[in-house]
Design a protein around this motif. Structure first.
Motif, PDB file in Angstrom:
ATOM      1  N   ARG A  24       0.839  -1.196   0.000  1.00 30.13           N
ATOM      2  CA  ARG A  24       0.000   0.000   0.000  1.00 30.13           C
ATOM      3  C   ARG A  24       0.880   1.253   0.000  1.00 30.13           C
ATOM      4  O   ARG A  24       1.848   1.348   0.749  1.00 30.13           O
ATOM      5  N   THR A  25       0.520   2.204  -0.835  1.00 30.62           N
ATOM      6  CA  THR A  25       1.194   3.490  -0.835  1.00 30.62           C
ATOM      7  C   THR A  25       0.633   4.346   0.291  1.00 30.62           C
ATOM      8  O   THR A  25      -0.406   4.022   0.872  1.00 30.62           O
ATOM      9  N   PRO A  26       1.302   5.471   0.654  1.00 29.40           N
ATOM     10  CA  PRO A  26       0.751   6.339   1.699  1.00 29.40           C
ATOM     11  C   PRO A  26      -0.652   6.843   1.380  1.00 29.40           C
ATOM     12  O   PRO A  26      -1.421   7.160   2.283  1.00 29.40           O
ATOM     13  N   GLU A  27      -0.997   6.896   0.081  1.00 32.82           N
ATOM     14  CA  GLU A  27      -2.347   7.335  -0.297  1.00 32.82           C
ATOM     15  C   GLU A  27      -3.360   6.204  -0.224  1.00 32.82           C
ATOM     16  O   GLU A  27      -4.547   6.417  -0.487  1.00 32.82           O
ATOM     17  N   GLY A  28      -2.916   4.973   0.109  1.00 28.46           N
ATOM     18  CA  GLY A  28      -3.824   3.840   0.204  1.00 28.46           C
ATOM     19  C   GLY A  28      -3.986   3.059  -1.076  1.00 28.46           C
ATOM     20  O   GLY A  28      -4.788   2.123  -1.135  1.00 28.46           O
ATOM     21  N   ASN A  29      -3.236   3.394  -2.131  1.00 27.09           N
ATOM     22  CA  ASN A  29      -3.331   2.658  -3.388  1.00 27.09           C
ATOM     23  C   ASN A  29      -2.512   1.377  -3.317  1.00 27.09           C
ATOM     24  O   ASN A  29      -1.519   1.290  -2.593  1.00 27.09           O
ATOM     25  N   LEU A  30      -2.916   0.371  -4.092  1.00 28.47           N
ATOM     26  CA  LEU A  30      -2.203  -0.902  -4.132  1.00 28.47           C
ATOM     27  C   LEU A  30      -1.126  -0.836  -5.205  1.00 28.47           C
ATOM     28  O   LEU A  30      -1.411  -0.619  -6.382  1.00 28.47           O
TER      29      LEU A  30
END
Length: 526
Positions: free
Chosen positions: A388-394
């Protein structure tokens, strides 16, 4: 178990449709009974030092209380309750009988405030990893037609809130005593991070540091193999392993063809373990890592003091050569440190010095082992940058290296491919077209091709729009590429791409947080 937890809102500490935490008629049961702890008509301050629920099906909670009377006397007592008092809660108690302590409704409600019901996102920004231990779990009264809800008290073990208690609601009960990792989504929402995945991430980070110190450039080994004397006395099996390794290397023309490039990526060694797990025979498909391990297996019996080689033990040899992940118990999750920074891309060249006084086979074995470690470094870097990225994307990452034949030279081509997919909001799930657009692809290339010198390419594709930056260390090469950008732009457009940015710079890409091209998830047509 679901990955979402809800932190109870402050205005609803005691829901209207459920009974209060404690009724006036209910008592804490002292174990063992103590006579004369609090004088008749008197009260005392009590602090909850610990809370324990021995059985998830038993709604009885064991408390350790520190009771402080008016004269300053302090006593530790054990008590049981049919409702949990959070650790750290302060209440006023009386003693109606030797075996009981009484708490009024108002005091019980004030005690519930000791459990956090809202997170301060200025202290714990969205994306912060919280770690804690589940102290209690109990089923709330079920509303007809609604799913079951379980309430848990969790003691936090990290961040500035370490030692405090958090009240969580979840659709399934949390296992008592389990260690919990969750990511902050909002002031009243958490997303579960499985502990096993966190342990694997830590193991990858540790192994990656080890591999970095052992790895060596692939072209060092291949150049050594190419320059072996023709009359060198080598066993037939060893010479066959060398010939197979060299023959399977792709050339620049093969990598210019889409099918040839796809095949080279598949045979780069990045997917060897995945293929083995699927039951594929590594001897039937060309694979760089498999060829290197086979070469090591043939060299080892020829080195003085080396073990013998059993041709039927290929799988065992592969297993011994693969990284060994150490998954030791973390104890308390408060020992987990900050996430490590990904290894920089591209990996720098690393030439190993010859071993003075050693024979050719010892040097060859050392170079081959360093080459395997370099491939493993790319594999571990791929794992570390997947999640997960800090923005919540996979985000999924594939990082690899392919030794490319260019006439008589060997040019290592380093490749990093990243696929990032935005997690859709509920109101967007109906729009399938938009869902297909919310994907971002990044590609980075690094190679040193004479006479152009070191080159790096960064490109990203989103919604059919391509942006790319090229970097050349030599001034002549940067000028040459800049003069050809117009033709490159037209060829990309002819292939159906919308080209936005296309530039060439002299030097190398800046390292750090700004190395990747800027991209915001904004629909410009909205």
């Amino acid at each position: 178990m679901t990955g979402e937890f809800t932190i109870l809102p402050v205005p609803q500490l005691i829901p209207a449709n459920s009974r209060p935490m404690l009724l006036a008629s209910e008592l804490l049961q002292l174990t063992p009974p103590l006579e004369g702890l609090i004088a008749p008509g008197q009260s005392a301050q009590a602090e909850v030092l610990s809370l324990k629920q021995t059985d998830q099906t038993d709604q009885t909670f064991q408390l350790l209380l520190k009771v402080t009377t008016d004269n300053g006397r302090q006593t530790m007592v054990q008590a049981s309750s049919n409702q949990p008092l959070p650790q750290g809660a302060s209440v006023v108690v009386t003693q109606p009988s030797p075996g009981n302590l009484a708490i009024t409704v108002q005091q019980a409600l004030s005690a519930s405030v000791a459990a956090l019901t809202r997170l301060d996102t200025t202290q714990l920004p969205v994306g912060t990893l919280l770690q804690g231990k589940v102290m209690t779990t109990q089923a709330l009264p079920q509303v007809p037609g609604q799913p079951a809800v379980y309430r848990s008290l969790v003691t936090l073990l990290n961040t500035v809130l370490s030692g405090t208690t958090l009240t969580l609601d979840s659709p399934q009960p949390l296992r008592l005593g389990s260690l919990l990792s969750a990511q902050v989504q909002s002031s009243q929402s958490l997303s579960l991070v499985p502990l096993a995945a966190r342990q694997d991430q830590l193991a990858v980070a540790r192994q990656l540091i080890t591999q970095q110190g052992r790895q060596g450039s692939l072209d060092s080994l291949i150049s050594t193999l190419q320059n072996l004397p023709r009359d060198a006395e080598l066993p037939d099996d060893l010479r066959a392993a060398i010939n197979t390794l060299l023959a399977d290397l792709p050339d620049i023309h093969q990598l210019s063809n889409p099918k040839g490039l796809a095949q080279a990526l598949q045979n780069s060694g990045l997917f060897l373990e995945a293929n083995l797990l699927q039951g594929q025979n590594p001897a039937l498909t060309p694979d760089l890592k498999s060829n290197l391990l086979r070469l090591i297996a043939q060299i080892m019996p020829q080195v003085p003091g080396g073990p013998g080689f059993d041709p039927g033990a290929t799988a065992s040899m592969l297993a011994r050569a693969l990284p060994g992940f150490v998954r030791s118990a973390l104890g308390t999750l408060g020992q987990v440190g900050e996430s490590t920074q990904p290894i920089s891309f591209p990996l720098p060249s690393r030439l190993l010095q010859s071993l003075a006084g050693e024979g050719d086979l010892e040097n060859l074995l050392r170079l081959a082992a360093a080459a395997v470690s370099r491939l493993q470094t790319h594999q571990l870097s791929s794992l570390e940058q997947t999640g997960r990225t800090p923005e919540g994307n996979l985000q999924t990452t594939w990082q690899l290296e392919i030794p490319m034949r260019n006439l008589h030279d060997i040019v290592p081509l380093q490749i990093k491919i990243q696929h990032e997919e935005k997690e859709q909001q509920a109101q967007q799930e109906k729009h399938e077209k938009r869902e297909q657009k919310e994907q971002l692809w990044r590609v980075e290339l690094a190679f040193d091709l004479e006479p152009l010198g070191p080159l790096q390419v960064q490109a990203q594709l989103v919604r059919g729009s391509l942006s790319s930056q090229l970097w050349a260390e030599r001034p002549y090469t940067a000028s040459l590429i800049a003069s050809q950008l117009g033709e490159l732009r037209e060829r990309l457009r002819a292939s159906g791409l919308n080209v936005s940015d296309l530039d060439c710079h002299q030097g190398t890409p800046p390292q750090g947080n700004q190395t990747r091209l800027e991209q915001r998830w904004v629909d410009e047509t909205a």
